[in-house]
Design a protein around this motif. Structure first.
Motif, PDB file in Angstrom:
ATOM      1  N   ASP A   1     -36.204 -48.122  15.033  1.00 50.73           N
ATOM      2  CA  ASP A   1     -37.639 -47.895  15.245  1.00 50.73           C
ATOM      3  C   ASP A   1     -37.891 -46.798  16.279  1.00 50.73           C
ATOM      4  OD1 ASP A   1     -36.723 -49.239  17.447  1.00 50.73           O
ATOM      5  OD2 ASP A   1     -38.377 -50.686  17.546  1.00 50.73           O
ATOM      6  N   ALA A   2     -36.940 -45.875  16.438  1.00 49.59           N
ATOM      7  CA  ALA A   2     -37.096 -44.800  17.426  1.00 49.59           C
ATOM      8  C   ALA A   2     -38.346 -43.985  17.126  1.00 49.59           C
ATOM      9  CB  ALA A   2     -35.867 -43.892  17.410  1.00 49.59           C
ATOM     10  N   ARG A   3     -39.058 -43.591  18.202  1.00 49.30           N
ATOM     11  CA  ARG A   3     -40.261 -42.796  18.039  1.00 49.30           C
ATOM     12  C   ARG A   3     -39.917 -41.388  17.552  1.00 49.30           C
ATOM     13  NH1 ARG A   3     -41.095 -42.387  23.285  1.00 49.30           N
ATOM     14  NH2 ARG A   3     -39.529 -43.947  23.789  1.00 49.30           N
ATOM     15  N   PRO A   4     -40.784 -40.776  16.731  1.00 49.93           N
ATOM     16  CA  PRO A   4     -40.479 -39.439  16.210  1.00 49.93           C
ATOM     17  C   PRO A   4     -40.349 -38.416  17.332  1.00 49.93           C
ATOM     18  CG  PRO A   4     -42.765 -40.045  15.745  1.00 49.93           C
ATOM     19  CD  PRO A   4     -42.089 -41.285  16.242  1.00 49.93           C
ATOM     20  N   GLY A   5     -39.376 -37.517  17.174  1.00 52.08           N
ATOM     21  CA  GLY A   5     -39.190 -36.445  18.142  1.00 52.08           C
ATOM     22  C   GLY A   5     -38.613 -36.883  19.462  1.00 52.08           C
ATOM     23  N   VAL A   6     -38.051 -38.107  19.510  1.00 52.63           N
ATOM     24  CA  VAL A   6     -37.526 -38.663  20.763  1.00 52.63           C
ATOM     25  C   VAL A   6     -36.114 -39.177  20.520  1.00 52.63           C
ATOM     26  CG1 VAL A   6     -37.814 -40.439  22.526  1.00 52.63           C
ATOM     27  CG2 VAL A   6     -39.831 -39.343  21.530  1.00 52.63           C
ATOM     28  N   ARG A   7     -35.170 -38.766  21.374  1.00 49.53           N
ATOM     29  CA  ARG A   7     -33.803 -39.277  21.282  1.00 49.53           C
ATOM     30  C   ARG A   7     -33.390 -39.863  22.626  1.00 49.53           C
ATOM     31  NH1 ARG A   7     -29.711 -39.128  17.819  1.00 49.53           N
ATOM     32  NH2 ARG A   7     -27.585 -39.397  18.623  1.00 49.53           N
ATOM     33  N   ARG A   8     -33.046 -41.140  22.639  1.00 46.17           N
ATOM     34  CA  ARG A   8     -32.618 -41.822  23.870  1.00 46.17           C
ATOM     35  C   ARG A   8     -31.255 -41.272  24.306  1.00 46.17           C
ATOM     36  NH1 ARG A   8     -33.985 -47.145  25.837  1.00 46.17           N
ATOM     37  NH2 ARG A   8     -33.066 -47.298  27.929  1.00 46.17           N
ATOM     38  N   LEU A   9     -31.103 -41.064  25.601  1.00 44.60           N
ATOM     39  CA  LEU A   9     -29.879 -40.531  26.170  1.00 44.60           C
ATOM     40  C   LEU A   9     -29.126 -41.598  26.964  1.00 44.60           C
ATOM     41  CD1 LEU A   9     -31.250 -37.118  27.519  1.00 44.60           C
ATOM     42  CD2 LEU A   9     -29.918 -37.489  25.421  1.00 44.60           C
ATOM     43  N   PHE A  10     -27.855 -41.355  27.183  1.00 48.11           N
ATOM     44  CA  PHE A  10     -26.960 -42.140  28.031  1.00 48.11           C
ATOM     45  C   PHE A  10     -26.553 -43.460  27.364  1.00 48.11           C
ATOM     46  CE2 PHE A  10     -29.771 -40.058  31.372  1.00 48.11           C
ATOM     47  CZ  PHE A  10     -28.967 -38.935  31.457  1.00 48.11           C
ATOM     48  N   ALA A  11     -25.356 -43.874  27.726  1.00 50.24           N
ATOM     49  CA  ALA A  11     -24.817 -45.133  27.220  1.00 50.24           C
ATOM     50  C   ALA A  11     -25.644 -46.312  27.723  1.00 50.24           C
ATOM     51  CB  ALA A  11     -23.359 -45.279  27.669  1.00 50.24           C
ATOM     52  N   GLU A  12     -25.482 -47.437  27.034  1.00 53.69           N
ATOM     53  CA  GLU A  12     -26.247 -48.639  27.386  1.00 53.69           C
ATOM     54  C   GLU A  12     -25.971 -49.095  28.818  1.00 53.69           C
ATOM     55  OE1 GLU A  12     -26.503 -48.318  23.044  1.00 53.69           O
ATOM     56  OE2 GLU A  12     -24.895 -48.022  24.513  1.00 53.69           O
ATOM     57  N   LEU A  13     -24.869 -48.657  29.412  1.00 56.76           N
ATOM     58  CA  LEU A  13     -24.582 -48.986  30.810  1.00 56.76           C
ATOM     59  C   LEU A  13     -25.689 -48.523  31.745  1.00 56.76           C
ATOM     60  CD1 LEU A  13     -20.802 -47.942  30.948  1.00 56.76           C
ATOM     61  CD2 LEU A  13     -21.692 -50.284  31.051  1.00 56.76           C
ATOM     62  N   ALA A  14     -26.453 -47.507  31.339  1.00 51.79           N
ATOM     63  CA  ALA A  14     -27.530 -46.971  32.182  1.00 51.79           C
ATOM     64  C   ALA A  14     -28.797 -47.809  32.129  1.00 51.79           C
ATOM     65  CB  ALA A  14     -27.866 -45.542  31.767  1.00 51.79           C
ATOM     66  N   ASP A  15     -28.921 -48.685  31.131  1.00 53.81           N
ATOM     67  CA  ASP A  15     -30.204 -49.324  30.862  1.00 53.81           C
ATOM     68  C   ASP A  15     -30.707 -50.202  32.000  1.00 53.81           C
ATOM     69  OD1 ASP A  15     -30.018 -48.060  28.457  1.00 53.81           O
ATOM     70  OD2 ASP A  15     -29.774 -49.875  27.251  1.00 53.81           O
ATOM     71  N   GLU A  16     -29.806 -50.703  32.829  1.00 55.85           N
ATOM     72  CA  GLU A  16     -30.210 -51.529  33.973  1.00 55.85           C
ATOM     73  C   GLU A  16     -30.908 -50.705  35.051  1.00 55.85           C
ATOM     74  OE1 GLU A  16     -28.018 -54.263  37.435  1.00 55.85           O
ATOM     75  OE2 GLU A  16     -26.864 -53.453  35.758  1.00 55.85           O
ATOM     76  N   PHE A  17     -30.687 -49.380  35.035  1.00 59.02           N
ATOM     77  CA  PHE A  17     -31.095 -48.540  36.150  1.00 59.02           C
ATOM     78  C   PHE A  17     -32.242 -47.588  35.829  1.00 59.02           C
ATOM     79  CE2 PHE A  17     -26.541 -49.462  36.391  1.00 59.02           C
ATOM     80  CZ  PHE A  17     -26.509 -50.184  37.570  1.00 59.02           C
ATOM     81  N   PHE A  18     -32.216 -46.973  34.671  1.00 60.29           N
ATOM     82  CA  PHE A  18     -33.218 -45.972  34.291  1.00 60.29           C
ATOM     83  C   PHE A  18     -33.056 -45.650  32.818  1.00 60.29           C
ATOM     84  CE2 PHE A  18     -29.707 -43.936  36.769  1.00 60.29           C
ATOM     85  CZ  PHE A  18     -28.978 -43.459  35.709  1.00 60.29           C
ATOM     86  N   ALA A  19     -33.977 -44.840  32.321  1.00 62.20           N
ATOM     87  CA  ALA A  19     -33.905 -44.381  30.937  1.00 62.20           C
ATOM     88  C   ALA A  19     -34.251 -42.901  30.906  1.00 62.20           C
ATOM     89  CB  ALA A  19     -34.874 -45.164  30.054  1.00 62.20           C
ATOM     90  N   ALA A  20     -33.680 -42.200  29.949  1.00 54.19           N
ATOM     91  CA  ALA A  20     -34.011 -40.789  29.750  1.00 54.19           C
ATOM     92  C   ALA A  20     -34.012 -40.490  28.262  1.00 54.19           C
ATOM     93  CB  ALA A  20     -33.018 -39.879  30.477  1.00 54.19           C
TER      94      ALA A  20
END
Length: 338
Positions: A253-272
């Motif tokens: 269900d990713a939003r159009p024109g948007v790609r999530r970065l970084f491994a899931e290990l980052a999810d506790e801290f921030f998102a990009a």
């Protein structure tokens, strides 16, 4: 005003830049090379040097004061319920005009025990540009004994420390996670967007040749016997290291024109997210920092006027802007709290 276009905020540092931030922003680089970082939308000050590092808004208010006055407008109810009036991230542009010294950042457990902070300093990098042959040093390639590391640091055996690390080539577009505790050094010739936990905690393993007094200032006031306990001395082999830079599997269900970065290990801290309109990039309501890395376009928001943008712009988007869209032949990186 709903979306803020921010000017550069460049506290002085002890390593040199190469003028890349000025050129990226389309302004004349400073004559003094010791301003190699741009702290974007920062409510974090330099360790032991407040108020250096704090962002002042175009209307003269400090960002920290503005958020404290109306945290829900800036951050949203859900964020405030979890973090209070704390944005919970720090975003920077970083220009490595020389190789940075090998250093390490403590994790949350160490920071809570020794530095009275709920945050450590896990960070992650999106490479904007890199000269041929550019690289970073990331983690030790083998297990290192406590006495061995302490001896290297005390005697400044830089050659041995660097030989023990993993040298990782980088190029424009790479996205790499650097967990707290992992020794690292960013090589010369790199311009990056860095997103991190909102602290300025660094333990220097190397200081010889840099404009810093390592024995006095390199250990967060803890002394090296205690500070070196925050270092991950384990060996990072190929598979483990590759996880820090792997492409992330995108949700259905990713939003159009948007790609999530970084491994899931980052999810506790921030998102990009990497934004490349197709034909638009859709941004859900969230306090976030957007760095325009190439091209030109327009940000349209649910509550506020459209904002024209171009490469080098850095934008602060409060939660109150609502749903936003990025349009045009443009690329950007968006950073936000977890």
């Amino acid at each position: 005003m709903t979306i803020y276009r921010l000017p550069a905020n460049t506290p002085r540092s002890f390593y040199r830049g190469e003028g890349r931030i000025g050129r990226f922003r389309g302004v004349r680089p400073a004559d003094d090379p010791y301003y190699p970082e741009d702290w974007i939308a920062s409510t974090t000050s330099r360790f032991g040097a407040a108020p250096a590092g704090l962002t002042t808004l175009p209307d003269g208010r400090s960002l920290a004061e503005a958020i404290a006055t109306d945290p829900v407008w800036w951050l949203g109810e859900r964020h405030v319920a979890e973090h209070g009036a704390d944005p919970a991230i720090l975003v920077k542009l970083l220009d490595a005009g020389e190789r940075l010294p090998l250093h390490v950042h403590p994790d949350r457990r160490f920071a809570a025990s020794h530095l009275a902070s709920p945050y450590g300093k896990t960070e992650a990098w999106v490479i904007v540009s890199a000269e041929p042959g550019a690289a970073v040093h990331l983690g030790f390639a083998r297990d290192v004994e406590p006495g061995e590391l302490a001896g290297w640091v005390a005697d400044q055996r830089i050659d041995r420390m660097l030989d023990a690390t993993n040298r990782v080539p980088v190029r424009a577009g790479d996205a790499i996670l650097c967990p707290a505790g992992l020794p690292h050094a960013i090589g010369a010739g790199v311009l990056m967007v860095e997103v991190q936990e909102p602290t300025d905690f660094s333990v220097l393993l190397e200081w010889a040749g840099f404009d810093v007094d390592g024995p006095a200032a390199g250990h967060l006031g803890l002394g090296y016997d205690q500070a070196l306990a925050c270092v991950d001395r384990s060996g990072w082999g190929g598979e483990r290291l590759a996880e820090l830079g792997r492409d992330r599997r995108q949700a259905a269900d990713a939003r159009p024109g948007v790609r999530r970065l970084f491994a899931e290990l980052a999810d506790e801290f921030f998102a990009a997210e990497r934004l490349r309109p197709d034909p638009v990039s859709v941004l859900e309501p969230a306090y976030s920092v957007v760095v325009i890395t190439a091209g030109a376009g327009t940000v349209e928001c649910e509550h506020g006027e459209p904002v024209p943008v171009a490469a080098g712009d850095t934008l602060l988007v409060p939660y109150a802007a609502g749903r936003c869209t990025l349009r045009g032949d443009v690329s950007a990186v968006r950073c936000k709290a977890a």
